[in-house]
Design a protein around this motif. Sequence first.
Motif, PDB file in Angstrom:
ATOM      1  N   GLY A  11       0.649  -1.293  -0.002  1.00 34.42           N
ATOM      2  CA  GLY A  11      -0.126  -0.120  -0.010  1.00 34.42           C
ATOM      3  C   GLY A  11       0.861   1.220  -0.155  1.00 34.42           C
ATOM      4  O   GLY A  11       2.031   0.990   0.486  1.00 34.42           O
ATOM      5  N   SER A  12       0.280   2.190  -0.394  1.00 32.56           N
ATOM      6  CA  SER A  12       0.944   3.570  -0.349  1.00 32.56           C
ATOM      7  C   SER A  12       1.480   3.867   0.904  1.00 32.56           C
ATOM      8  O   SER A  12       0.934   3.627   1.950  1.00 32.56           O
ATOM      9  CB  SER A  12       0.366   4.576  -1.403  1.00 32.56           C
ATOM     10  OG  SER A  12      -0.836   4.813  -0.573  1.00 32.56           O
ATOM     11  N   ASN A  13       2.299   5.185   1.087  1.00 30.01           N
ATOM     12  CA  ASN A  13       2.445   5.865   2.149  1.00 30.01           C
ATOM     13  C   ASN A  13       1.202   6.137   2.999  1.00 30.01           C
ATOM     14  O   ASN A  13       0.306   6.724   2.403  1.00 30.01           O
ATOM     15  CB  ASN A  13       3.285   6.995   2.075  1.00 30.01           C
ATOM     16  CG  ASN A  13       4.868   6.660   1.705  1.00 30.01           C
ATOM     17  OD1 ASN A  13       5.310   5.745   2.142  1.00 30.01           O
ATOM     18  ND2 ASN A  13       5.409   7.620   0.955  1.00 30.01           N
ATOM     19  N   GLY A  14       1.167   5.861   4.384  1.00 27.37           N
ATOM     20  CA  GLY A  14       0.063   6.300   4.906  1.00 27.37           C
ATOM     21  C   GLY A  14      -1.138   5.318   4.713  1.00 27.37           C
ATOM     22  O   GLY A  14      -2.251   5.783   5.276  1.00 27.37           O
ATOM     23  N   ILE A  48      -1.868  -8.726   0.080  1.00 26.54           N
ATOM     24  CA  ILE A  48      -2.838  -7.979   0.486  1.00 26.54           C
ATOM     25  C   ILE A  48      -2.667  -6.650   0.277  1.00 26.54           C
ATOM     26  O   ILE A  48      -1.608  -5.870   0.629  1.00 26.54           O
ATOM     27  CB  ILE A  48      -3.056  -7.912   2.200  1.00 26.54           C
ATOM     28  CG1 ILE A  48      -3.444  -9.602   2.369  1.00 26.54           C
ATOM     29  CG2 ILE A  48      -4.224  -7.241   2.535  1.00 26.54           C
ATOM     30  CD1 ILE A  48      -3.551  -9.752   3.828  1.00 26.54           C
ATOM     31  N   ILE A  49      -3.643  -5.635  -0.594  1.00 24.99           N
ATOM     32  CA  ILE A  49      -3.411  -4.402  -0.727  1.00 24.99           C
ATOM     33  C   ILE A  49      -4.109  -3.616   0.351  1.00 24.99           C
ATOM     34  O   ILE A  49      -5.478  -3.774   0.250  1.00 24.99           O
ATOM     35  CB  ILE A  49      -3.684  -3.942  -2.483  1.00 24.99           C
ATOM     36  CG1 ILE A  49      -2.939  -4.917  -3.004  1.00 24.99           C
ATOM     37  CG2 ILE A  49      -3.477  -2.661  -2.395  1.00 24.99           C
ATOM     38  CD1 ILE A  49      -3.084  -4.182  -4.495  1.00 24.99           C
ATOM     39  N   LEU A  50      -3.588  -2.688   0.856  1.00 33.52           N
ATOM     40  CA  LEU A  50      -4.172  -1.864   1.718  1.00 33.52           C
ATOM     41  C   LEU A  50      -4.257  -0.477   1.041  1.00 33.52           C
ATOM     42  O   LEU A  50      -3.400   0.044   0.533  1.00 33.52           O
ATOM     43  CB  LEU A  50      -3.452  -1.822   3.012  1.00 33.52           C
ATOM     44  CG  LEU A  50      -4.046  -1.689   4.440  1.00 33.52           C
ATOM     45  CD1 LEU A  50      -5.086  -2.755   4.616  1.00 33.52           C
ATOM     46  CD2 LEU A  50      -3.067  -1.776   5.673  1.00 33.52           C
ATOM     47  N   ILE A  52      -8.216  -3.648  -0.092  1.00 36.36           N
ATOM     48  CA  ILE A  52      -8.879  -3.482  -1.518  1.00 36.36           C
ATOM     49  C   ILE A  52      -8.697  -4.709  -2.419  1.00 36.36           C
ATOM     50  O   ILE A  52      -9.250  -4.876  -3.332  1.00 36.36           O
ATOM     51  CB  ILE A  52      -8.566  -2.208  -2.014  1.00 36.36           C
ATOM     52  CG1 ILE A  52      -7.133  -2.159  -2.507  1.00 36.36           C
ATOM     53  CG2 ILE A  52      -9.101  -1.089  -1.472  1.00 36.36           C
ATOM     54  CD1 ILE A  52      -6.867  -1.105  -3.559  1.00 36.36           C
ATOM     55  N   ALA A  53      -7.598  -5.333  -1.868  1.00 40.69           N
ATOM     56  CA  ALA A  53      -7.199  -6.733  -2.608  1.00 40.69           C
ATOM     57  C   ALA A  53      -6.553  -7.611  -1.683  1.00 40.69           C
ATOM     58  O   ALA A  53      -5.804  -7.474  -0.917  1.00 40.69           O
ATOM     59  CB  ALA A  53      -6.465  -6.599  -3.682  1.00 40.69           C
ATOM     60  N   ASP A  54      -6.678  -9.101  -2.049  1.00 44.07           N
ATOM     61  CA  ASP A  54      -6.102 -10.012  -1.233  1.00 44.07           C
ATOM     62  C   ASP A  54      -6.079 -11.339  -1.963  1.00 44.07           C
ATOM     63  O   ASP A  54      -7.086 -12.002  -2.427  1.00 44.07           O
ATOM     64  CB  ASP A  54      -6.827 -10.332   0.124  1.00 44.07           C
ATOM     65  CG  ASP A  54      -6.527 -11.252   0.954  1.00 44.07           C
ATOM     66  OD1 ASP A  54      -5.610 -12.024   0.545  1.00 44.07           O
ATOM     67  OD2 ASP A  54      -6.755 -11.650   2.378  1.00 44.07           O
ATOM     68  N   GLY A  55      -4.768 -11.841  -2.245  1.00 47.37           N
ATOM     69  CA  GLY A  55      -4.814 -13.073  -3.276  1.00 47.37           C
ATOM     70  C   GLY A  55      -3.487 -13.412  -3.617  1.00 47.37           C
ATOM     71  O   GLY A  55      -2.555 -12.837  -3.111  1.00 47.37           O
ATOM     72  N   PRO A  56      -3.237 -14.459  -4.541  1.00 44.41           N
ATOM     73  CA  PRO A  56      -1.791 -14.548  -4.890  1.00 44.41           C
ATOM     74  C   PRO A  56      -1.057 -13.432  -5.316  1.00 44.41           C
ATOM     75  O   PRO A  56      -1.481 -12.861  -6.080  1.00 44.41           O
ATOM     76  CB  PRO A  56      -2.143 -15.829  -5.836  1.00 44.41           C
ATOM     77  CG  PRO A  56      -3.553 -16.273  -5.636  1.00 44.41           C
ATOM     78  CD  PRO A  56      -4.410 -15.118  -5.007  1.00 44.41           C
ATOM     79  N   THR A  57       0.144 -13.586  -4.875  1.00 46.79           N
ATOM     80  CA  THR A  57       1.052 -12.436  -5.272  1.00 46.79           C
ATOM     81  C   THR A  57       0.960 -12.193  -6.843  1.00 46.79           C
ATOM     82  O   THR A  57       0.925 -11.240  -7.387  1.00 46.79           O
ATOM     83  CB  THR A  57       2.568 -12.603  -4.937  1.00 46.79           C
ATOM     84  OG1 THR A  57       2.245 -12.783  -3.253  1.00 46.79           O
ATOM     85  CG2 THR A  57       3.309 -11.144  -4.919  1.00 46.79           C
ATOM     86  N   THR A  64      -5.219   1.547  -8.529  1.00 50.45           N
ATOM     87  CA  THR A  64      -5.943   2.037  -7.427  1.00 50.45           C
ATOM     88  C   THR A  64      -5.439   2.304  -5.899  1.00 50.45           C
ATOM     89  O   THR A  64      -5.870   3.021  -5.322  1.00 50.45           O
ATOM     90  CB  THR A  64      -7.309   0.926  -7.244  1.00 50.45           C
ATOM     91  OG1 THR A  64      -7.712   0.560  -8.530  1.00 50.45           O
ATOM     92  CG2 THR A  64      -8.459   2.053  -6.743  1.00 50.45           C
ATOM     93  N   GLY A  65      -4.589   1.103  -5.703  1.00 51.85           N
ATOM     94  CA  GLY A  65      -3.939   1.070  -4.624  1.00 51.85           C
ATOM     95  C   GLY A  65      -2.813   2.082  -4.367  1.00 51.85           C
ATOM     96  O   GLY A  65      -2.128   2.298  -3.455  1.00 51.85           O
ATOM     97  N   GLY A  66      -2.830   2.958  -5.595  1.00 52.77           N
ATOM     98  CA  GLY A  66      -1.450   3.878  -5.565  1.00 52.77           C
ATOM     99  C   GLY A  66      -0.082   3.315  -5.581  1.00 52.77           C
ATOM    100  O   GLY A  66       1.047   3.774  -5.277  1.00 52.77           O
ATOM    101  N   LEU A  67      -0.092   2.336  -6.394  1.00 54.79           N
ATOM    102  CA  LEU A  67       1.301   1.442  -6.566  1.00 54.79           C
ATOM    103  C   LEU A  67       1.440   1.362  -7.799  1.00 54.79           C
ATOM    104  O   LEU A  67       0.459   1.655  -8.706  1.00 54.79           O
ATOM    105  CB  LEU A  67       1.009  -0.088  -5.843  1.00 54.79           C
ATOM    106  CG  LEU A  67       0.823  -0.057  -4.407  1.00 54.79           C
ATOM    107  CD1 LEU A  67       0.030  -1.388  -4.034  1.00 54.79           C
ATOM    108  CD2 LEU A  67       2.005   0.397  -3.356  1.00 54.79           C
ATOM    109  N   GLU A  68       2.504   0.759  -8.302  1.00 56.81           N
ATOM    110  CA  GLU A  68       3.105   0.700  -9.550  1.00 56.81           C
ATOM    111  C   GLU A  68       3.565  -0.778  -9.795  1.00 56.81           C
ATOM    112  O   GLU A  68       4.095  -1.400  -8.679  1.00 56.81           O
ATOM    113  CB  GLU A  68       4.277   1.432  -9.896  1.00 56.81           C
ATOM    114  CG  GLU A  68       3.826   2.790 -10.322  1.00 56.81           C
ATOM    115  CD  GLU A  68       4.984   3.544 -10.777  1.00 56.81           C
ATOM    116  OE1 GLU A  68       6.223   3.298 -10.896  1.00 56.81           O
ATOM    117  OE2 GLU A  68       4.693   5.098 -11.109  1.00 56.81           O
TER     118      GLU A  68
END
Lengths: 351, 250, 270
Positions: free
Chosen positions: B39-42, B207-209, B215-220, B232-236
């Motif tokens: 998850g992104s910062n914060g 798990i994406i926070l 907001i998501a939980d599953g195989p990497t 959506t999770g602010g990630l790349e």
Amino acid sequence: MHMADALISPAVGGAMLAATAGMVLHGAKKLKEDMDDRVVPLMGVLGAFIFAAQMINFTIPATGSSGHIGGGMILAVLLGSNAAFLVMASVLTIQTLFFADGGLLALGCNIINLAFFSCFMAYPLIYKKIAGKDPNRNRILIGSIAASIASLQMGAFGVVLETWLSGVSEIPFTSFLLLMQPIHLAIGIVEGLVTAAVVTFVWKARPEILELTGSSASIRSTSMKKVLVGFAVFAAVIGGTLSWFASANPDGLEWSIYRAAGKEELKAPETRLHALFAKIQEKAAFLPGYSFKGNDSVKSDGKEVRVESGKDEAWGSVNAGTSLSGLIGGATTLLLAFFIGWFLRKLQNRS
Amino acid sequence: MSHHIVEVIDLEYSYPDGTPALGGVSFTVTHGESVALVGSNGAGKSTLLLHLAGCLVPQSGEVRIGHLPLTKKTIPQVRRNIGMVFQDPDDQLFMPLVYDDVAFAPLNLGFPPEEVEQRVVNALNTVGATHLRNRPPYRLSGGEKRRVAIATVLSMSPSVLFMDEPTSNLDPRARRELIGLLKRFEHTRIIATHDLDMALDVCTRTIILKNGSVIADGPTVDILGNEKLLHTGGLEKPLRLQGCPVCNNN
Amino acid sequence: MSTISSSLFDVNHLDALSNQTTCIHRLDPRVKLLATVVFIVSIMSLDRYQISALMPFAIYPIFLIALGNLPFKYLLRKVLLAAPFAFLIGIWNPFLDSNVSFHIGPVGISGGWLSFASIMIRFALTVFTVLALIATTGFNAVCMALERLGVPRGFVVQLLFLYRYIFVLTEEAGRMARARSLRSFDGKGMGIRVFGSMIGNLLLRTLDRAQRIHIAMLSRGFDGEIRLAYPLKVNRRDILFLSGWTALFILLRLFNLPYLLGDMFSGLAK
Ligand SMILES: Nc1ncnc2c1ncn2[C@@H]1O[C@H](COP(=O)(O)OP(=O)(O)O)[C@@H](O)[C@H]1O
Ligand SMILES: [Mg+2]
């Protein structure tokens, strides 16, 4: 204004060290009783904080020169008297060991001058009275300045008193006092301003910190009664030291007045110590008949004006120790010492 | 003993100053799983880990470690079984020497001296830091600090490991070595990170926070391959899963 | 900020020196500490006009520096840096005490100059020795010695924690000070107001850090008691070191060796 070992006598250093040891013991015990284990890391990092903060300079208003903080009052505001005192004592210990600010035996003096007065006197008696309950900008400012001035005045007085009691320096008590107090008035005002700036910043950014440390049962400062008891103990130690000197040599404290009279008087100051050691000696029969055999050859030498006065001789009176032969011997010994050092180093490098 | 070693049920938390950090987080982790918490910062990763380690008490919802629900009363007991590696090793390594730091927990747990010694040796051995034993922590490099920090919790043989951004502030080589180390662990572990390449290497599940919610939980592999979800999770997307900018092929 | 980096350098340097393994470094920290205390007390108890009797005491710091493989010049610089306060207090003596105490040829030496010189020599001896102590022992070991000698555990732990975080916080403070000075011009921005918020910021970060450390301690079973597992063992070399030096200091304190020596020389010359 760290006192150095070279400026104090063992009696003064020892007495102050004993007094601070008592306070540290009491403080550590009290912290343990408080059972708030949060303070362990808190005190540690705040000590490092004060240490680091003392190294950052700022411009002193109206002078253009730069200064740094002492920090005792900031600590007291954050931690309360007891914990702040222990933290300051630990900072002073490290400064002694790493920066030669002060000395091992002078540590007690320095802890009294720079930690005791700010944490156990100025903070509870002045700052807390003014800005302890619901602080605001003005109260913090006035409280900080008043308390800082007071603690630095007391600290400066401590320096003067300890120097005078030690009798190593020739500066007359009153002149030294008149020199030190005004300088430390100025320093106190600046310290107060800085303390106020830092405390106000914290109060604005995180008011709960001041409330927490100011009111929580755990890190709360010692009660008034304890402070007064502490001060009474301190006064008793000082008084005891004074009277010890006074009894060891009734006129010892006024030696500087007598001194001008002439040659004989030159010996007056150290009679204090001499008398002290003579007393110890009498009691312990320590090395009996120690007026050492060198006495005879000393007389035959006859080059110097020398006062041969039995017991004093062994303790190295002015003239015996400083005669020409003394100096020659001194230089020889020093050379010898350096030579031994050089030799040892060679040996060390070889192995 | 329950099959689920970590169970988080509807966990909510706001900091005393009112900042909401977690808003109803739920998930379960089973024995031996390795989970990346990204998850992104914060986003609330650190806050969540502090709950799992029993450093914060849930304001609402529940955390269960093993079969024990985390409450003020059970915290001391639960803490014996969890190893928490904090983000800044300077916070974790507070003792004079590396040895003292690694021995800190075993000594507090009351083991006899020989056992303490054995645990320290084993832990340092596992992270490959035996030679650092008598060094003060402030004399270590970033990578060495990280290894020792991990050793300080391994010495209590925890049944589950929590790590907060273990690869932050490491140079590529130290990071690579740490990843190798983490891969070899067989502990149940939850790793908070935004180093998605590391997550890809070390964790089987992700798990994406976001803003305090899952907001998501599953195989990497699935999750980190889903660009939209990551966005959506602010990630790349991890670099390794991105197209090559030079040869332009996917 | 030059002062910060140089102070940190000093702590670092002394710390690094203490990591050697010479025979002095290997001695029990307690015996080094005790011998140093006896040394300082012996020196301080000499009367204030004494110069020659101080000289032989130089053998102790020289011994530590030589066998402990310490850089003399570096220590000398540190001693000089610390000297101003003692100098400022001592320098009054020559003006206030002008009684001629003896002559070297036609030149009369006053008691004031003697006592001033004595202060400075004492200063050099004690400071050299304390620096040599820390550079051959290391701060952590000194703390262990203090604990074994009866200093309360709470205070020892405080010293250890303080020392540990000096390295972290001084660097942090140094970075802040550098950032400030890069954006301050003509002395603007170096005043108390900026200083207050800068230090305030550092303080808040420090308080947060304290909290994080506390959490890190709790999660590893901290219960208010820090357990220190240091086996300190005194062996024969340690006892020899302590008793040998103590005996020498007491002898040097009781008998003015250089004086006897000088007398012997002038006796021979006759
Ligand atoms: N001590 C604190 N006091 C107040 N708010 C905090 C504190 N710590 C974190 N927060 C806030 O809680 C939220 C989650 O933070 P955190 O768990 O540290 O995120 P992450 O570790 O994912 O970067 C953020 O909005 C942050 O600002
Ligand atoms: Mg985080």
